[in-house]
Design a protein around this motif. Structure first.
Motif, PDB file in Angstrom:
ATOM      1  N   ASN A  63      61.342  50.803 -45.275  1.00  8.78           N
ATOM      2  CA  ASN A  63      61.256  49.430 -44.801  1.00  8.78           C
ATOM      3  C   ASN A  63      59.916  48.853 -45.214  1.00  8.78           C
ATOM      4  O   ASN A  63      58.994  49.593 -45.585  1.00  8.78           O
ATOM      5  N   ALA A  64      59.843  47.545 -45.156  1.00 10.33           N
ATOM      6  CA  ALA A  64      58.641  46.830 -45.569  1.00 10.33           C
ATOM      7  C   ALA A  64      58.249  45.831 -44.494  1.00 10.33           C
ATOM      8  O   ALA A  64      59.116  45.286 -43.802  1.00 10.33           O
ATOM      9  N   THR A  65      56.952  45.605 -44.364  1.00 11.57           N
ATOM     10  CA  THR A  65      56.451  44.653 -43.366  1.00 11.57           C
ATOM     11  C   THR A  65      55.277  43.875 -43.935  1.00 11.57           C
ATOM     12  O   THR A  65      54.627  44.296 -44.897  1.00 11.57           O
ATOM     13  N   ILE A  66      55.022  42.726 -43.317  1.00 13.57           N
ATOM     14  CA  ILE A  66      53.797  41.963 -43.547  1.00 13.57           C
ATOM     15  C   ILE A  66      53.042  41.930 -42.225  1.00 13.57           C
ATOM     16  O   ILE A  66      53.641  41.693 -41.171  1.00 13.57           O
ATOM     17  N   SER A  67      51.749  42.171 -42.287  1.00 10.90           N
ATOM     18  CA  SER A  67      50.897  42.123 -41.096  1.00 10.90           C
ATOM     19  C   SER A  67      49.715  41.181 -41.349  1.00 10.90           C
ATOM     20  O   SER A  67      49.291  40.997 -42.498  1.00 10.90           O
ATOM     21  N   GLY A  68      49.204  40.629 -40.263  1.00 17.28           N
ATOM     22  CA  GLY A  68      48.020  39.798 -40.357  1.00 17.28           C
ATOM     23  C   GLY A  68      46.767  40.645 -40.513  1.00 17.28           C
ATOM     24  O   GLY A  68      46.795  41.874 -40.388  1.00 17.28           O
ATOM     25  N   PRO A  69      45.631  40.013 -40.766  1.00 15.99           N
ATOM     26  CA  PRO A  69      44.373  40.724 -40.959  1.00 15.99           C
ATOM     27  C   PRO A  69      43.800  41.193 -39.629  1.00 15.99           C
ATOM     28  O   PRO A  69      44.317  40.852 -38.557  1.00 15.99           O
ATOM     29  N   PRO A  70      42.713  41.961 -39.652  1.00 16.53           N
ATOM     30  CA  PRO A  70      42.100  42.422 -38.398  1.00 16.53           C
ATOM     31  C   PRO A  70      41.766  41.291 -37.432  1.00 16.53           C
ATOM     32  O   PRO A  70      41.912  41.454 -36.222  1.00 16.53           O
ATOM     33  N   GLU A  71      41.343  40.136 -37.963  1.00 14.64           N
ATOM     34  CA  GLU A  71      40.967  39.042 -37.057  1.00 14.64           C
ATOM     35  C   GLU A  71      42.161  38.492 -36.280  1.00 14.64           C
ATOM     36  O   GLU A  71      41.983  37.824 -35.259  1.00 14.64           O
ATOM     37  N   LEU A  72      43.393  38.767 -36.738  1.00 12.36           N
ATOM     38  CA  LEU A  72      44.605  38.407 -35.996  1.00 12.36           C
ATOM     39  C   LEU A  72      45.214  39.621 -35.299  1.00 12.36           C
ATOM     40  O   LEU A  72      46.373  39.592 -34.874  1.00 12.36           O
ATOM     41  N   ASN A  73      44.417  40.686 -35.191  1.00 11.64           N
ATOM     42  CA  ASN A  73      44.855  41.918 -34.525  1.00 11.64           C
ATOM     43  C   ASN A  73      46.103  42.508 -35.166  1.00 11.64           C
ATOM     44  O   ASN A  73      46.954  43.082 -34.491  1.00 11.64           O
ATOM     45  N   TYR A  74      46.215  42.357 -36.486  1.00 12.06           N
ATOM     46  CA  TYR A  74      47.280  42.990 -37.257  1.00 12.06           C
ATOM     47  C   TYR A  74      48.677  42.574 -36.788  1.00 12.06           C
ATOM     48  O   TYR A  74      49.638  43.336 -36.911  1.00 12.06           O
ATOM     49  N   GLN A  75      48.829  41.367 -36.246  1.00 10.39           N
ATOM     50  CA  GLN A  75      50.152  40.921 -35.823  1.00 10.39           C
ATOM     51  C   GLN A  75      51.138  40.983 -36.997  1.00 10.39           C
ATOM     52  O   GLN A  75      50.781  40.690 -38.139  1.00 10.39           O
ATOM     53  N   MET A  76      52.378  41.375 -36.687  1.00  9.39           N
ATOM     54  CA  MET A  76      53.400  41.598 -37.717  1.00  9.39           C
ATOM     55  C   MET A  76      54.468  40.505 -37.615  1.00  9.39           C
ATOM     56  O   MET A  76      55.340  40.559 -36.757  1.00  9.39           O
ATOM     57  N   PRO A  77      54.430  39.503 -38.495  1.00 11.81           N
ATOM     58  CA  PRO A  77      55.345  38.373 -38.376  1.00 11.81           C
ATOM     59  C   PRO A  77      56.680  38.549 -39.084  1.00 11.81           C
ATOM     60  O   PRO A  77      57.589  37.734 -38.895  1.00 11.81           O
ATOM     61  N   ALA A  78      56.814  39.588 -39.922  1.00  9.55           N
ATOM     62  CA  ALA A  78      58.046  39.728 -40.693  1.00  9.55           C
ATOM     63  C   ALA A  78      58.285  41.190 -41.018  1.00  9.55           C
ATOM     64  O   ALA A  78      57.339  41.959 -41.255  1.00  9.55           O
ATOM     65  N   VAL A  79      59.565  41.578 -41.036  1.00 10.45           N
ATOM     66  CA  VAL A  79      59.975  42.933 -41.385  1.00 10.45           C
ATOM     67  C   VAL A  79      61.145  42.839 -42.349  1.00 10.45           C
ATOM     68  O   VAL A  79      61.830  41.822 -42.439  1.00 10.45           O
ATOM     69  N   GLY A  80      61.382  43.941 -43.066  1.00 15.84           N
ATOM     70  CA  GLY A  80      62.515  44.005 -43.974  1.00 15.84           C
ATOM     71  C   GLY A  80      63.817  44.263 -43.240  1.00 15.84           C
ATOM     72  O   GLY A  80      63.850  44.472 -42.018  1.00 15.84           O
ATOM     73  N   ASN A  81      64.898  44.287 -44.006  1.00 15.20           N
ATOM     74  CA  ASN A  81      66.232  44.453 -43.427  1.00 15.20           C
ATOM     75  C   ASN A  81      66.770  45.871 -43.544  1.00 15.20           C
ATOM     76  O   ASN A  81      67.957  46.097 -43.291  1.00 15.20           O
ATOM     77  N   SER A  82      65.922  46.826 -43.920  1.00 16.24           N
ATOM     78  CA  SER A  82      66.439  48.177 -44.123  1.00 16.24           C
ATOM     79  C   SER A  82      66.272  48.997 -42.852  1.00 16.24           C
ATOM     80  O   SER A  82      66.696  48.558 -41.780  1.00 16.24           O
ATOM     81  N   LEU A  83      65.646  50.163 -42.914  1.00 23.57           N
ATOM     82  CA  LEU A  83      65.684  51.102 -41.796  1.00 23.57           C
ATOM     83  C   LEU A  83      64.935  50.554 -40.585  1.00 23.57           C
ATOM     84  O   LEU A  83      63.713  50.416 -40.597  1.00 23.57           O
ATOM     85  N   ALA A  84      65.696  50.272 -39.527  1.00 24.64           N
ATOM     86  CA  ALA A  84      65.117  49.622 -38.353  1.00 24.64           C
ATOM     87  C   ALA A  84      64.180  50.543 -37.585  1.00 24.64           C
ATOM     88  O   ALA A  84      63.247  50.073 -36.922  1.00 24.64           O
ATOM     89  N   ALA A  85      64.409  51.849 -37.632  1.00 25.47           N
ATOM     90  CA  ALA A  85      63.555  52.786 -36.909  1.00 25.47           C
ATOM     91  C   ALA A  85      62.112  52.729 -37.389  1.00 25.47           C
ATOM     92  O   ALA A  85      61.198  53.128 -36.668  1.00 25.47           O
ATOM     93  N   PHE A  86      61.888  52.226 -38.605  1.00 23.47           N
ATOM     94  CA  PHE A  86      60.543  52.176 -39.150  1.00 23.47           C
ATOM     95  C   PHE A  86      59.748  50.985 -38.626  1.00 23.47           C
ATOM     96  O   PHE A  86      58.600  51.119 -38.221  1.00 23.47           O
TER      97      PHE A  86
END
Length: 649
Positions: A63-86
């Motif tokens: 699976n793939a994700t996008i995360s924000g930088p340290p100043e945004l506390n690494y918030q994750m606004p988007a994830v891929g559509n593959s393995l959900a357990a990841f």
């Protein structure tokens, strides 16, 4: 309580308030948040179409994700559509990995790798590749891929086994380590990885594909930043996460305040069958907040069937997404209103070195079942029935006639099976488990990659949980291995069937596995399949399941055959393993199911004529095997039968 310090719902913000909060207008925030998901979909497609490893190419085990930088506390606004357990653990995986490595030590062109389950979740074969995205000298994001590597060392080829007792038997552990610097491979890291892998020739091109895919994701992110500006990009990250948190909070608000309990089960570890493992959950819901308390959960197992704390957290939210918030995009904000009380050292919060983690899903699937069970009554019509639970992954290893080693991972067991029914309709009978979104490997692909023959994949009659909407049917699969081989098997939920029924639906039957040695199977000699009638099982060797001790036929009141009696199954050429998965649970009262739908089930061999009358009160006349179109419903007999069953129930 509100979802954040911002008590006004996002939809109620006027344009000026929205712009003040997110440094962009609503349209821009929406475009960017959707673009982030598009980037990951595009990135994932590149991996899927270019991967060499069957575990990536055929199983979609990444699976793939996008995360924000340290100043945004690494918030994750988007994830891929593959393995959900990841993706449930990847927001923490990025934060933990980068903070340990040191964000100040990063520079453009880096890829940081880590696979320690206690740091990043799941198991050691799942390597997390994290690339910082720089705009000038400023980190503006991280794009990440967690991808299963075909082998990472350890005592079992491919790793899939419940027999490993500690982290040292499990395989290579990577603390956060530099894999690429200035877009060039770090030789010492690659040497470390391939010196500990049996299949480096396949893994190397996969890592190159992942590197190029991460660079592609970086380019698309930087295009967004260049077009809309850093402030708008950061605002869109916060907006996507806040929107997800608000959606989960609103869904929680609809559940009646109260305390709810559920239990999930694992049959045994691979030491002996004296210990059955239980995942105890107490859910306390007040307003739009939920506390999930794992107190009372069994201590960590003695072998590698444990899960990490990050996996437990991920599974809790995954269950809630299924149950109450299935339509909104997943982000790290989904966790915001959920508190988890999780003592260290349980089967779902194992600690090293003895709390070995590999078959983590065998612990988190019962965890999800416990959440489903706990909220069954509270959700009423919105409850979701249980699926087949244990994947029963089968791992085999051997040599061809020319001495070439081969390894078959996660294709010869019960890896795909039925889901549970919902208010929306009957359940599908052939999916990956609830935490996955994997593609089923094609038979042709399996047989091309390994010296195996898939002899049978079919549904089992009268196995599905009955209901107004029927659960998915159990899957029976026969796999013949053409060479001598060693096998590892983990079917861990056969004592108590996980396919619970909801809203008045019935439970699915439990599963099992058998071994038919060549002298019994004789497939190559007879050029025919192994029978499925009861007589054949007496000549089999039970692998696991609750069976009659003499006939070896499934019997809920019979003897439990323990898979760990043979930690490694040694077979001669042309031996056949038969797996029968657990079945999915039903939804709603089966006596309310329209007789015509029951007739269709009989015609399609999901339900027998006897089962239709017993479970649904529908009397069907005819021969489903030889004249399926000639089947008829005896209306008068059905009306009388249903009246009797309603009176009895």
């Amino acid at each position: 309580m509100s979802t954040s310090s911002n008590s006004i719902a996002l939809r109620d913000l006027d344009d000026q308030e929205f712009s003040a909060r997110y440094n962009c207008d609503r349209f821009t925030a929406t475009v960017l948040s959707n673009r982030m998901r598009y980037i990951l979909e595009h990135l994932s497609t590149r991996i899927l179409t270019n991967a060499f490893s069957p575990i990536l190419r055929d199983w979609y085990d990444f699976n793939a994700t996008i995360s924000g930088p340290p100043e945004l506390n690494y918030q994750m606004p988007a994830v891929g559509n593959s393995l959900a357990a990841f993706f449930g653990s990847m927001s923490e995986a990025v934060r933990i990995t980068i903070e340990e490595f040191g964000p100040q030590n990063l520079r453009p062109g880096d890829i940081i790798a880590a696979n320690d389950p206690y740091r990043v979740g799941t198991h050691v074969n799942d390597v997390c590749f994290i690339r910082p995205v720089f705009a000038g000298d400023r980190i503006v994001s991280f794009v990440s891929v967690k991808a299963h590597q075909l082998d990472i060392g350890g005592v079992v080829p491919g790793g899939f086994s419940a027999t490993k007792h500690n982290v040292f038997e499990n395989g290579l552990v990577l603390a956060p380590i530099l894999l690429y610097r200035d877009n060039k491979p770090v030789k010492s890291t690659f040497n470390l990885l391939f010196d500990n892998s049996r299949f480096g020739g396949i893994i190397l091109p996969d890592i190159k594909t992942i590197d190029q895919s991460l660079q592609f994701g970086e380019r698309l992110i930087l295009e967004s930043v260049e077009r809309y500006g850093i402030d708008a990009y950061f605002g869109a990250i916060r907006y996507a996460v806040d929107s997800s948190a608000e959606s989960m909070a609103a869904a929680l608000n609809k559940i009646a305040d109260g305390t709810y309990t559920g239990v999930g089960y694992i049959d045994a570890d691979a030491v002996d069958q004296s210990r059955e493992y239980e995942i105890h959950l107490t859910l306390t819901k007040v307003g739009d907040r939920l506390e999930v308390d794992f107190s009372g959960t069994s201590p960590q197992a003695r072998t590698s069937i444990n899960a990490a704390a990050l996996d437990a957290k991920s599974a809790v939210v995954m269950a809630l997404k299924f149950l109450i918030d299935p339509t909104t995009p997943y982000t790290s904000g989904a966790f915001r209103n959920i508190d988890v009380v999780l003592p260290a050292g349980t089967v779902v919060s194992a600690t090293p070195p003895d709390g070995a983690i590999f078959m983590y899903w065998e612990a988190t699937q019962p965890l999800m079942k416990a959440v489903f069970e706990a909220l069954d009554t509270a959700l009423g019509k919105n409850a979701v029935a249980g699926d087949f639970g244990s994947m029963g992954i089968h791992n085999a290893y051997g040599l061809t006639d020319t001495g070439q080693p081969w390894g078959s991972m996660a294709v010869g067991g019960g890896e795909h099976g039925p889901w549970g029914a919902t208010k929306e309709g009957d359940a599908d009978s052939y999916q990956s488990f609830y935490q996955a979104n994997g593609i089923d490997p094609a038979v042709e692909s399996i047989e091309a990659d390994n010296p195996v023959v898939i002899l049978r994949r079919e549904y089992v009659e009268d196995s599905a949980g009955s209901g107004y909407h029927r659960g998915g049917a159990a899957v029976r699969k026969d796999t013949m291995y053409l060479t001598a081989a060693e096998h590892w098997t983990t079917l861990l939920s056969t004592k108590k069937a996980p396919g619970i029924g909801v809203y008045g639906g019935g439970a699915g039957v439990a599963g099992a596995a058998w071994l038919f040695p060549d002298e019994v199977a004789r497939v190559s000699e007879r050029q025919d399949l192994i029978a499925t009638d009861d007589e054949i099982y007496a000549r089999s060797t039970p692998v696991t399941g609750v069976m009659d001790p003499e006939s070896k036929v499934l019997d809920p009141s019979g003897k439990y055959f323990y898979y760990g009696d043979n930690p490694i199954w040694q077979t001669t050429p042309n031996s056949v393993f038969r797996y029968q998965t657990c079945a999915g649970g039903g939804w709603g009262n089966p006596l309310d199911r329209e007789p015509e739908r029951v007739l269709d089930d009989v015609r399609n061999l999901y339900v027998s004529i006897a089962g239709a009358e017993r479970d649904y009160g529908v009397v069907v006349i005819g021969d489903p095997l030889h004249d399926p179109e000639g089947l008829e419903i005896d209306r008068n007999a059905t009306q009388a039968r249903r009246a009797r069953l309603r009176a009895e129930r």
